[in-house]
Write a protein that holds these residues in place. Structure first.
Motif, PDB file in Angstrom:
ATOM      1  N   ASN A 165       0.809  -1.220   0.000  1.00 28.05           N
ATOM      2  CA  ASN A 165       0.000   0.000   0.000  1.00 28.05           C
ATOM      3  C   ASN A 165       0.842   1.271   0.000  1.00 28.05           C
ATOM      4  O   ASN A 165       0.317   2.366   0.198  1.00 28.05           O
ATOM      5  CB  ASN A 165      -0.922   0.006   1.226  1.00 28.05           C
ATOM      6  N   SER A 167       2.664   4.239  -1.593  1.00 27.67           N
ATOM      7  CA  SER A 167       2.658   5.004  -2.839  1.00 27.67           C
ATOM      8  C   SER A 167       4.013   5.662  -3.040  1.00 27.67           C
ATOM      9  O   SER A 167       4.472   6.437  -2.192  1.00 27.67           O
ATOM     10  CB  SER A 167       1.563   6.074  -2.805  1.00 27.67           C
ATOM     11  N   SER A 208      -5.805   1.543 -12.638  1.00 22.36           N
ATOM     12  CA  SER A 208      -6.167   0.976 -11.338  1.00 22.36           C
ATOM     13  C   SER A 208      -5.751   1.966 -10.255  1.00 22.36           C
ATOM     14  O   SER A 208      -4.567   2.069  -9.927  1.00 22.36           O
ATOM     15  CB  SER A 208      -5.456  -0.373 -11.133  1.00 22.36           C
ATOM     16  N   ASN A 210      -5.604   2.114  -7.166  1.00 28.12           N
ATOM     17  CA  ASN A 210      -4.887   1.645  -5.979  1.00 28.12           C
ATOM     18  C   ASN A 210      -3.529   1.027  -6.302  1.00 28.12           C
ATOM     19  O   ASN A 210      -2.884   0.450  -5.423  1.00 28.12           O
ATOM     20  CB  ASN A 210      -5.741   0.620  -5.220  1.00 28.12           C
ATOM     21  N   LYS A 212       0.322   0.394  -6.810  1.00 28.76           N
ATOM     22  CA  LYS A 212       1.526   0.913  -6.162  1.00 28.76           C
ATOM     23  C   LYS A 212       2.753   0.245  -6.782  1.00 28.76           C
ATOM     24  O   LYS A 212       2.860  -0.983  -6.793  1.00 28.76           O
ATOM     25  CB  LYS A 212       1.499   0.638  -4.650  1.00 28.76           C
TER      26      LYS A 212
END
Length: 432
Positions: A165, A167, A208, A210, A212
């Motif tokens: 998660n 970034s 997408s 989300n 990363k």
């Protein structure tokens, strides 16, 4: 205005094709140097659509994977990765264009970058502060303790959400806001690296939200760290796994599980079988290969220490069973026994099936600390039974021949280490 030398670009393209043209679904156009001059470049014609104009997350991941190969495997990377230089061909490949601007990532910087990723994910912010100096992001005069605290403040929350998660873009933004007072700067070479990854992450987020980059590529980084022959990376891995002399099996578990994670087909082809059997097979196959030699040596050392502690605990259970809470087990023996449990559970695919605390002392149901003998009995009781270990035996014939041959050497290696430990302990008890 200085004109570009297209012969130089052609040579860049040839080198890029040689290094990365073999990656699955990567297309690097062929250069025709015999028809090219310093003012005219003749290359293979490629048809397709700009990558940011199509909805193809798989090819974005191909690009991310290829980018990390460029940065961390060979160091020769495409330094102008704007969306127009990535095409999705009509047969579903990722084509690279424009080789006029290339960069070289020196080996020490490659190692430093991987070390920084490793220390970041494992929350070793003190080591991360040193990595920032190595990478030229901070001056050598930066006050290390203050930098460590600042990095902790920047990264702690992000890391707590898990590597998948994190970034890349957000981290860079937070760094810029927080680290300016330490004369934080981004060297020219690193700005090109950042741009390369940021462009790909930006395209991916459009498909997408989300997505990363670091989460997608960390399995590859973890495997690289576990297998690379670089003395610098081996030393860093050793320091990470042994904190103040204590083996951090949780960190090894994390690295192994991440290195075997199959987020994309580029990392691992799908295999058939139960999840635990697949994990066991992959872990054993990796550990008993030439690439896994460094990790195998660590595991053998810790297995021997654990078996030694198990033998002492078994002897104590007979010797002191009827004579009170006395035990010859030291705190080091108990640590080795707990680690032994974790190792057995890890390689038997049962690491989630049972729970035993390896971080704090076990306590009885009355809240009192258990004696070493009681805790040892508890740990030994929770070890997988012979029946629970059968899945390992069933997959051994499926391992590569190289791994099977090394497995046959395992008993002899362990016996030798156990004899050495027993001899050393006897000498200590006689003379100390």
């Amino acid at each position: 205005m200085q004109e570009m030398d297209y012969l130089n670009e052609a040579q860049n393209g040839i080198k890029f094709r040689k290094l990365y043209g073999g990656i699955k679904d990567v297309l690097v156009p062929k250069m025709y140097t015999e028809y090219s001059t310093s003012k005219v470049l003749v290359m293979e014609w490629v048809e397709g659509q700009k990558l940011n104009e199509v909805n193809d997350l798989y090819l974005v991941e191909v690009g991310v994977y290829c980018s990390f190969n460029q940065l961390l495997e060979y160091g020769f990377y495409h330094a102008d990765p704007h969306p127009g230089n990535f095409l999705r061909t009509y047969d579903g490949q990722l084509a690279y264009l424009d080789f006029g601007m290339m960069g070289d990532f020196r080996p020490e910087l490659r190692d430093g970058f991987m070390e920084a990723c490793l220390h970041l994910v494992n929350r070793d912010f003190k080591a991360l502060a040193k990595d920032f100096v190595t990478l030229g992001l901070l001056p050598p005069t930066a006050e290390k303790s203050a930098v460590t605290k600042a990095l902790t403040d920047v990264f702690q929350d992000a890391i707590s959400r898990g590597v998948r998660n994190i970034s890349f873009g957000d981290l860079l933004g937070d760094l810029g806001k927080t680290m300016y007072r330490f004369k934080f700067r981004i060297p020219p070479y690193f700005s090109l690296v950042i741009r390369s990854l940021a462009v790909l992450e930006g395209i991916a987020i459009g498909i997408s939200p989300n997505y990363k980059v670091l989460g997608s590529t960390y399995p590859w980084i973890a495997r690289k760290i576990l297998t690379d022959s670089s003395p610098q990376l081996k030393s860093s891995l050793q320091n990470l796994l042994y904190e103040e002399g204590v083996f951090r099996i949780d960190r090894l578990e994390s690295l192994l599980s991440e290195s075997l994670r199959t987020e994309t087909a580029l990392v691992q082809k799908p295999v058939v079988g139960t999840e635990s059997n697949i994990a066991m097979k992959q872990m054993l196959a990796f550990t008993f290969t030439e690439q896994g030699s460094f990790v195998r040596e660590i595991l053998l050392r810790e297995f021997a220490k654990g078996l030694d502690a198990y033998g002492l605990a078994t002897l104590d259970s007979f010797t002191f069973s009827g004579s009170g809470p006395s035990s010859s087990l030291t705190e080091e023996d108990m640590t080795n026994l707990r680690t032994f449990y974790r190792l057995i559970s890890l390689f038997s695919g049962m690491q989630k099936a049972k729970s035993v605390s390896t971080q704090v002392k076990a306590v009885s149901k009355y809240g009192e600390a258990l004696t070493p003998l009681d805790e040892a009995s508890l740990v030994m009781y929770q070890l997988p039974s012979a029946q629970e270990m059968l899945p390992i035996l069933s997959i051994l014939p499926e391992l590569p021949q190289e791994s099977q041959q090394r497995l046959l050497q395992l008993p002899g290696d362990l016996v030798g280490r156990l004899v050495t430990r027993a001899f050393a302990r006897t000498i200590r008890r006689i003379f100390l």
